[in-house]
Scaffold this active site. Structure first.
Site, PDB file in Angstrom:
ATOM      1  N   GLY A   1       0.837  -1.196   0.000  1.00  0.00           N
ATOM      2  CA  GLY A   1       0.000   0.000   0.000  1.00  0.00           C
ATOM      3  C   GLY A   1       0.871   1.244   0.000  1.00  0.00           C
ATOM      4  N   CYS A   2       0.371   2.314   0.581  1.00  0.00           N
ATOM      5  CA  CYS A   2       1.106   3.581   0.598  1.00  0.00           C
ATOM      6  C   CYS A   2       2.532   3.372   1.093  1.00  0.00           C
ATOM      7  CB  CYS A   2       0.397   4.590   1.489  1.00  0.00           C
ATOM      8  SG  CYS A   2       1.296   6.148   1.659  1.00  0.00           S
ATOM      9  N   PHE A   3       3.509   3.694   0.261  1.00  0.00           N
ATOM     10  CA  PHE A   3       4.898   3.399   0.650  1.00  0.00           C
ATOM     11  C   PHE A   3       5.431   4.291   1.756  1.00  0.00           C
ATOM     12  CE2 PHE A   3       6.149   5.434  -3.742  1.00  0.00           C
ATOM     13  CZ  PHE A   3       5.709   6.693  -3.325  1.00  0.00           C
TER      14      PHE A   3
END
Length: 210
Positions: free
Chosen positions: A44-46
């Protein structure tokens, strides 16, 4: 004539020795780097995936970026559109003599929702899918084993949909994304809490941590 040749000879010898010493130093450096290995995960969001790995002993460096797609050198805006096939990911350089790939896998699983298909928490789209990108057959086997263990654990009442696929070209993200938790701690913490990630991870793994 001899008085001229002697100091010239000394300078030549010293120069050769210096070059040899330099070559030896570079070789040692290369050898040191050769012992490092890579691990690549999408969760997901890094922004939220870099901090958990940065604090581990044995992790040499991390970089967030894009991988798994079909567009070369994509920009963040392109990946965010969901049309590049890439996932936001993290590439980890680590010393296997200090931390094992199996340990990295454990950290990975404990920082995602492996049952969410093409999304993670507030972020929706294939660019936010979860995946393990293996670099060797050994990594592939370890990843598959860890996934099976998690499935058998009964921790989740839905199927685990995290992909296990071969690593491909990794494109480092723009500088402002690197170590976002350090550069923008207030915004990072607001996002991590507001997206539901922090609450989910705490509720899912809190008992195991005790």
């Amino acid at each position: 004539m001899n008085n001229y040749l002697i100091p010239l000879f000394i300078l030549i010898v010293l120069g050769i020795n210096g070059a040899l010493c330099g070559e030896s130093k570079n070789s040692d450096s290369d050898t040191t780097h050769e012992k490092y290995e890579r691990a690549t995960f999408a969760g997901g969001c890094f922004w939220c995936m870099q901090h958990p790995f940065d604090q581990l002993e044995g992790v040499i460096s991390t970089a967030v970026g894009y991988t798994g797609g079909n567009v070369e050198n994509p920009a963040y805006e392109e990946v965010s559109s969901g049309r590049t096939g890439h996932a936001e990911a993290i590439e980890i350089r680590y010393d296997p003599s200090l931390i094992s790939y199996a340990s990295l896998l454990q950290v990975f699983w404990r920082n995602i929702d492996p049952t969410a298909m093409n999304r993670q928490f507030a972020d929706v789209g294939s660019q936010y899918r979860t995946a393990i990108f293996y670099h060797t057959e050994e990594q592939k086997n370890l990843a598959e084993s860890s996934k099976k263990e998690l499935e058998k654990s009964g921790k989740f009442n839905k199927p685990i949909v995290t992909e296990i696929v071969p690593a491909s070209a990794f494109y480092k993200a723009e500088d402002y994304h690197q170590k976002y938790y350090e550069k923008n701690p207030t915004q990072y913490n607001k996002y991590k809490y507001g997206s539901g990630r922090e609450r989910y991870l705490k509720e899912t793994w809190e008992k195991d941590a005790k």
